[in-house]
Design a protein around this motif. Structure first.
Motif, PDB file in Angstrom:
ATOM      1  N   ALA A 325       0.933  -1.208  -0.172  1.00  0.00           N
ATOM      2  CA  ALA A 325       0.010   0.103  -0.133  1.00  0.00           C
ATOM      3  C   ALA A 325       0.958   1.385   0.004  1.00  0.00           C
ATOM      4  O   ALA A 325       0.615   2.187  -0.411  1.00  0.00           O
ATOM      5  CB  ALA A 325      -0.831  -0.115   1.279  1.00  0.00           C
ATOM      6  N   SER A 329       0.941   3.989  -2.966  1.00  0.00           N
ATOM      7  CA  SER A 329       0.719   5.290  -2.791  1.00  0.00           C
ATOM      8  C   SER A 329       1.520   6.515  -3.394  1.00  0.00           C
ATOM      9  O   SER A 329       1.121   7.418  -3.934  1.00  0.00           O
ATOM     10  CB  SER A 329       0.697   5.768  -1.111  1.00  0.00           C
ATOM     11  N   HIS A 330       2.856   6.279  -3.439  1.00  0.00           N
ATOM     12  CA  HIS A 330       3.789   7.138  -3.834  1.00  0.00           C
ATOM     13  C   HIS A 330       3.514   7.286  -5.450  1.00  0.00           C
ATOM     14  O   HIS A 330       3.757   8.309  -5.780  1.00  0.00           O
ATOM     15  CB  HIS A 330       5.149   6.579  -3.691  1.00  0.00           C
ATOM     16  N   VAL A 333       0.012   9.654  -6.156  1.00  0.00           N
ATOM     17  CA  VAL A 333      -0.045  11.113  -5.742  1.00  0.00           C
ATOM     18  C   VAL A 333      -0.349  12.154  -6.799  1.00  0.00           C
ATOM     19  O   VAL A 333       0.037  12.039  -7.985  1.00  0.00           O
ATOM     20  CB  VAL A 333       1.325  11.792  -4.795  1.00  0.00           C
ATOM     21  N   ARG A 338      -7.820   6.423  -3.502  1.00  0.00           N
ATOM     22  CA  ARG A 338      -7.855   5.895  -2.082  1.00  0.00           C
ATOM     23  C   ARG A 338      -7.495   4.522  -2.242  1.00  0.00           C
ATOM     24  O   ARG A 338      -7.539   3.543  -3.089  1.00  0.00           O
ATOM     25  CB  ARG A 338      -9.201   5.960  -1.730  1.00  0.00           C
ATOM     26  N   ILE A 339      -6.709   4.044  -1.217  1.00  0.00           N
ATOM     27  CA  ILE A 339      -6.224   2.760  -1.061  1.00  0.00           C
ATOM     28  C   ILE A 339      -6.818   2.002   0.233  1.00  0.00           C
ATOM     29  O   ILE A 339      -6.787   2.720   1.461  1.00  0.00           O
ATOM     30  CB  ILE A 339      -4.760   2.627  -1.072  1.00  0.00           C
ATOM     31  N   THR A 360      -0.650  12.263   2.162  1.00  0.00           N
ATOM     32  CA  THR A 360      -0.284  11.147   1.385  1.00  0.00           C
ATOM     33  C   THR A 360      -1.625  10.644   0.828  1.00  0.00           C
ATOM     34  O   THR A 360      -2.737  10.971   1.412  1.00  0.00           O
ATOM     35  CB  THR A 360       0.633   9.782   2.134  1.00  0.00           C
ATOM     36  N   VAL A 361      -1.601   9.786  -0.117  1.00  0.00           N
ATOM     37  CA  VAL A 361      -2.758   9.103  -0.756  1.00  0.00           C
ATOM     38  C   VAL A 361      -3.327   8.365   0.365  1.00  0.00           C
ATOM     39  O   VAL A 361      -2.765   7.648   1.139  1.00  0.00           O
ATOM     40  CB  VAL A 361      -2.349   8.286  -1.722  1.00  0.00           C
ATOM     41  N   ILE A 363      -4.659   5.828   2.924  1.00  0.00           N
ATOM     42  CA  ILE A 363      -4.731   4.526   2.884  1.00  0.00           C
ATOM     43  C   ILE A 363      -5.630   3.786   4.246  1.00  0.00           C
ATOM     44  O   ILE A 363      -5.427   4.339   5.321  1.00  0.00           O
ATOM     45  CB  ILE A 363      -3.210   4.046   3.458  1.00  0.00           C
TER      46      ILE A 363
END
Length: 548
Positions: A325, A329-330, A333, A338-339, A360-361, A363
């Motif tokens: 995850a 997420s990186h 951006v 959404r994770i 960050t995105v 999680i």
């Protein structure tokens, strides 16, 4: 080793002092411990007595639950049953696992052996049990366990054993159910079914995907599933069906499946679900999440102009899931992304995820078992799941009208009075009985575009009368009787009369309940199935004659 032997024997001596095994003496145990302390036989005896001590509680098991299979779901169930003071015995082929150790620590009896072996099932005191849960990872093995139970209990008297089988493969369902485990085929075992991954996926999608379909379909969007397994496969098929049925057919749902066996999984899903190709375009990327390729995000090179991304990390390993995850997420951006990451084992890691920087995105951790492994859902089988769907449909229908704000029937399931929950369960059980009455059964719904099932007019009338009788029996149980008006306080109702005496509008209510059966079943991904050898024109006259 000698100390270990003495410890085991002293523990057995304690059991004797409590009167659990009065046919030995304390003095015998003490002498045996002294005799073998330091001997070469000590190791063997330690193992032998340790196993025997673990089996001692089995001598006193009655009305208990026997669970076959050792994995995270059974670990969670064993703990929840213990919290409810329900005696539980778990059978597993191998004991050297993290889950097995946790089951032992919860003081649950864990037997090592083949769960379909009659000797092992007998050791688990199956004859005295109330419920058998066949939850191994193999559908075929689960069916064999049920057959073995039928053989052991063929002379059982009284209430039948409830046997819940986990059947995940839609293709095997029909074969297993028709040829071996058709409900009502065995008077000593009541067969029901459970599919944990499907329940977990449905619960997850109802919160994070289905409500946002219109928004997702309005922009270039992507659904990413990392690590398929049963949960990931159900997320893909569930999301695709929701996309297909909500009218978002102008464009296919774009799915990126990241799994070492991704291509094989995609091809199998396409074969199982005929409409899946029309609903979703699945790009399979056979990449290991631990590889440099995954970490570098090379598999996302064709992300293109996707502005919205929804990702589900379905790995069974919490640490690996969180690592995946974070890596994903990186690369997301700057997107509306959404994770959701599966966290079934480690609450500490889940807390860490929640406390991450909002820059960050996002999680979001989810526990795939928090809903799917609830004892009421597992023990209730299809009946419980269908009852919930019936109530959800009622809420959806009533919300379109001006329902009374204080109407207790408008509460969500967990807040619903038990009386009303049981009413829904009885209606669900009645549906299954009605289908059997006209020679029909249920099957997993795999063809989302199949013609809607319709009962014949004769079947509708016959089953409507059955429904009215079921309703009257339930009302009588609650103390209701015939009265000029419906009165909850006086417990009277004007429809407490035989079906033939009902007004036409009241009869139509019962007919509508029958017409809704296919809809109710579709809500839980099932459909009505009429076997070729049971045409409707043959079923009705025979049943009417039988009732008369």
């Amino acid at each position: 080793m000698s100390n270990g032997l003495i410890e085991v024997l002293n523990a057995l001596g304690s059991l004797l002092r409590f009167g659990i095994l009065p046919f030995y003496s304390d003095r015998f145990i003490q002498l045996l411990g002294a005799a073998f302390a330091g001997s070469g036989s000590a190791g063997v005896l330690v193992i032998h007595f340790r196993e025997k001590i673990r089996e001692i509680p089995l001598l006193f098991c009655r009305y208990h639950v026997v669970i076959c299979g050792v994995h995270t779901t059974t670990e969670v169930l064993a703990q929840q049953f213990r919290n409810k003071k329900t005696k539980t015995v778990v059978i597993g082929a191998g004991e050297d696992t993290f889950e097995a150790e946790n089951i032992r620590r919860s003081s649950t009896v864990l037997l090592s052996g083949d769960p379909k072996n009659p000797a092992v099932l007998s050791l688990a005191r199956l004859k005295n049990a109330s419920t058998l849960l066949a939850l191994t990872g193999s559908d075929g093995l689960n069916a064999e366990i049920a057959l073995a139970a039928m053989k052991i209990l063929e002379k059982r008297k009284g209430e039948p054993l409830t046997c819940i089988l986990q059947i995940s493969n839609p293709g095997l369902w029909k074969i297993i159910r028709e040829q071996v485990l058709l409900p009502g085929k065995s008077p000593v075992v009541r067969i029901d079914f459970y599919n944990g991954p499907a329940l977990g996926a449905r619960d997850l999608l109802s919160s994070y995907f289905t409500p946002y379909i219109q928004t997702l379909s309005a922009h270039p969007s992507l659904l990413i599933v990392v690590g398929a397994g049963s949960l990931g496969e159900n997320i893909i098929t569930g999301a695709s069906r929701a996309w297909y049925e909500t009218g978002s057919r102008s464009s296919s749902l774009q799915v990126l499946l990241v799994d070492v066996h991704g291509r094989e999984i995609r091809d199998r899903l396409y074969m199982t679900y005929p409409c899946l190709r029309d609903a979703a375009e699945i790009r399979a990327v056979p990449v290991d999440v631990r590889s440099a390729e995954f970490q570098s995000g090379g598999y996302l090179k064709d992300l293109g102009s996707r502005s919205s991304v929804l990702a589900f990390i379905c790995l069974n390993d919490d640490t690996a899931g969180l690592t995946a995850a974070l890596a994903l997420s990186h690369h997301l951006v700057g997107l509306d992304a959404r994770i959701f990451v599966r966290m079934d084992h480690n609450p500490g890691l889940a807390t860490l995820v929640k406390e991450m920087s909002p820059e960050t995105v996002p999680i979001t951790p989810f526990n795939s078992l928090s809903f799917a492994a609830r004892p009421d859902l597992v023990l209730g089988g299809i009946r419980e799941i269908l009852a919930r769907a019936i109530h959800d449909q009622y809420l959806a229908k009533q919300s379109l009208h001006d329902a009374e704000q204080n109407d207790v029937a408008m509460a969500h399931w967990d807040d619903l009075p038990e009386r009303l929950r049981e009413s829904n369960r009885l209606q669900a059980e009645g549906i299954l009985e009605k289908l059997r009455a006209v020679g029909c059964d249920i099957l997993p719904l795999t063809d989302w575009n199949a013609p809607a099932f319709s009962f014949t007019p004769a079947e509708i009338e016959y089953l409507a009368e059955m429904e009215h009788e079921r309703w009257m029996d339930a009302m009588k149980t609650q103390g209701f009787s015939l009265g000029p008006v419906k009165d909850e306080q006086k417990k009277t109702h004007p429809s407490m009369v035989p079906y033939i005496e009902l007004s036409e509008p009241e009869k139509e209510k019962d007919r509508d309940a029958i017409r809704m059966i296919p809809r109710y079943l579709s809500l839980i991904d099932f459909q009505v199935y009429r076997p070729p050898g049971n045409p409707a024109k043959e079923a009705i006259p025979a049943l009417r004659n039988e009732r008369e």
